[in-house]
Design a protein around this motif. Structure first.
Motif, PDB file in Angstrom:
ATOM      1  N   ALA A 150       1.505   3.607  -7.082  1.00 16.25           N
ATOM      2  CA  ALA A 150       0.474   2.879  -7.816  1.00 16.25           C
ATOM      3  C   ALA A 150       0.820   2.780  -9.297  1.00 16.25           C
ATOM      4  O   ALA A 150       0.746   1.710  -9.901  1.00 16.25           O
ATOM      5  N   SER A 192       0.480   6.638  -3.907  1.00 11.62           N
ATOM      6  CA  SER A 192       0.580   5.267  -3.412  1.00 11.62           C
ATOM      7  C   SER A 192      -0.689   4.476  -3.696  1.00 11.62           C
ATOM      8  O   SER A 192      -1.736   5.037  -4.048  1.00 11.62           O
ATOM      9  N   TYR A 193      -0.579   3.156  -3.521  1.00 12.50           N
ATOM     10  CA  TYR A 193      -1.762   2.299  -3.651  1.00 12.50           C
ATOM     11  C   TYR A 193      -2.797   2.660  -2.599  1.00 12.50           C
ATOM     12  O   TYR A 193      -4.007   2.550  -2.847  1.00 12.50           O
ATOM     13  N   THR A 199      -7.268  -3.497 -10.369  1.00 12.31           N
ATOM     14  CA  THR A 199      -6.048  -3.011 -11.021  1.00 12.31           C
ATOM     15  C   THR A 199      -4.835  -3.231 -10.114  1.00 12.31           C
ATOM     16  O   THR A 199      -3.768  -3.660 -10.578  1.00 12.31           O
ATOM     17  N   ALA A 200      -4.995  -2.935  -8.824  1.00 15.14           N
ATOM     18  CA  ALA A 200      -3.886  -3.136  -7.884  1.00 15.14           C
ATOM     19  C   ALA A 200      -3.516  -4.616  -7.771  1.00 15.14           C
ATOM     20  O   ALA A 200      -2.330  -4.960  -7.699  1.00 15.14           O
ATOM     21  N   LEU A 214       0.810  -1.212   0.000  1.00 20.49           N
ATOM     22  CA  LEU A 214       0.000   0.000   0.000  1.00 20.49           C
ATOM     23  C   LEU A 214       0.844   1.263   0.000  1.00 20.49           C
ATOM     24  O   LEU A 214       0.371   2.329  -0.412  1.00 20.49           O
ATOM     25  N   GLN A 252      -1.458  -5.740 -10.750  1.00 18.46           N
ATOM     26  CA  GLN A 252      -0.097  -5.219 -10.765  1.00 18.46           C
ATOM     27  C   GLN A 252       0.777  -5.847  -9.697  1.00 18.46           C
ATOM     28  O   GLN A 252       1.964  -6.069  -9.916  1.00 18.46           O
ATOM     29  N   THR A 253       0.211  -6.112  -8.531  1.00 18.33           N
ATOM     30  CA  THR A 253       1.013  -6.609  -7.407  1.00 18.33           C
ATOM     31  C   THR A 253       0.907  -8.116  -7.213  1.00 18.33           C
ATOM     32  O   THR A 253       1.794  -8.717  -6.597  1.00 18.33           O
ATOM     33  N   GLY A 270      -5.939  -7.721  -1.446  1.00 13.58           N
ATOM     34  CA  GLY A 270      -6.866  -6.848  -2.153  1.00 13.58           C
ATOM     35  C   GLY A 270      -8.314  -7.214  -1.899  1.00 13.58           C
ATOM     36  O   GLY A 270      -9.159  -6.339  -1.618  1.00 13.58           O
TER      37      GLY A 270
END
Length: 397
Positions: A67, A83-84, A354-355, A63, A358-359, A365
């Motif tokens: 992002a 940031s996320y 989306t997060a 987090l 990517q992660t 999440g």
């Protein structure tokens, strides 16, 4: 060698405790909690083992990382370099915006349609019935897609947008309106507005207690409107605040400046309101029918008009029937809002997806999404239950 006397005493004591209903209830609950804790521990341990075997990072440390993706709509400033955590905050605010505005609009729509279904006018009653039956039998996702297609296809392109007063433009890119630009004195105006809202609430409480004691009616609505509109205006004039507008204008293939109501937001709000409003209409209709018609006849005999009967006699009593199922519909509206991902509105679920992509931290999440919606639902349920207790009948002691 076992003493038969002591063995018999132990058996009798065990039967004594086992025949105790309270003891059995505590024992069953303890065993159930132990079983749930064991299953939870197994699932968590197995998940962590599998994540470590696949070299997937765990925890919420991601987090704090950048992002790196944009969000088309945000109520607070946001950049891809944020940031996320900031991205999740933007998604949460978008979700709350849809939920709050949707609850207000769907309540008004459901109230109007519920009353219209009971109208003595044949056409009005049949049109309201057709709306309710149609919306209740259409999947909400299909309705959202229909609303989005309707908005984007029926409205013209940006260069041919509908123009109103050369400052309001409507096209398939959304509704563009002038945006207010405040100076530093805006804090005083906003603070005065919050004070006016609080004062309006206190006036309502005072007026209700005064009417209960003396029977005298006080115009709460007009007084509240006067406070909410008058106090901020007085603060605006007293502080010498300067107000200007950022007027939208055509720049390339789209408009620049001003504030935008996007097609995605409009379609999501329209679909959820129209869908949920049909269910609330039936709740309102059943609540009104639950009030004895003798109440209406008595109020009419006292000389009240039908609108006064509905507002002062029928609706206040019907709230005791309406509020519990109305809470469920509010929760349904909030829980249906993640369908925004189907039409591209960046709510919490869309940002979280989306997060996650990517992660790769899907567990964290999804946990954030579940925790947020659980908190929203619990807070909304608490507020509605509190209001339900206020309107409930109180028996004498």
């Amino acid at each position: 060698m076992v003493d038969p006397v002591s063995s018999g005493a132990s058996s009798a004591e065990f039967r004594h405790w086992w025949n105790n209903e309270r003891f059995r209830g505590v024992l069953y609950q303890f065993l159930l909690m132990a079983m749930v804790a064991g299953i939870g521990w197994f699932l968590v341990a197995n998940t962590l083992t599998n994540l470590n075997a696949r070299h997937i990072a765990t925890g919420f440390g991601f987090l704090d990382r950048e992002a790196g993706f944009g969000i088309s709509e945000h109520l607070v400033p946001y950049l891809p370099s944020d940031s996320y955590f900031r991205a999740f905050e933007v998604g949460l605010l978008n979700t709350l915006e849809v939920a709050v505005i949707g609850i207000v609009l769907t309540t008004l729509l459901g109230l109007v349609m519920g009353i219209a279904r009971l109208s003595h006018n044949w056409l009005v009653a049949r049109l309201a019935s057709a709306y309710v039956e149609a919306m209740r039998n259409v999947p909400v996702l299909l309705l959202l897609l229909f609303c989005y297609s309707l908005i984007t296809v029926s409205l013209p392109l940006s260069r041919n947008a509908f123009n109103l007063f050369d400052c309001i433009f409507l096209s398939n890119r959304g509704l563009r309106v002038p945006a207010m630009i405040w100076d530093d004195s805006a804090v005083m105006v906003v603070s005065t507005l919050a004070l006016a809202v609080a004062a309006s609430f206190l006036v309502g409480v005072w007026a209700r207690r005064r009417q209960e004691k003396t029977g005298r009616y006080f115009p709460v609505l007009w007084s509240s409107l006067g406070l909410i509109a008058g106090l901020p205006l007085i603060a605006f004039l007293a502080t010498g605040a300067h107000l200007s507008f950022d007027v939208p204008h055509m720049a390339g293939f789209n408009f620049a400046g001003g504030s935008t109501v996007s097609p995605e937001f409009a379609a999501l709000l329209l679909g959820l309101v129209v869908y949920t409003g049909a269910f609330i209409a039936e709740i309102v209709r059943s609540g009104i029918l639950a009030v004895s018609y003798g109440q209406t006849e008595a109020a009419l005999a006292l000389g009240l008009s039908r609108m006064q009967v509905l507002r002062l006699v029928v609706l206040p009593q019907s709230l005791r029937v309406i509020i519990p199922p109305l809470t469920s519909q509010y929760l349904n509206l909030v829980k249906n809002s993640p369908l925004a991902v189907a039409i591209g509105f960046p709510d919490l679920v869309s940002v979280a997806n989306t997060a996650i992509n990517q992660t790769g931290q899907a567990v964290e999440g999804v946990s954030i999404i579940m925790g947020v919606y659980l908190a929203i639902s619990l807070i909304l349920s608490f507020l509605m239950n509190w209001y339900n207790k206020r309107v409930a009948l109180r028996g004498g002691r």
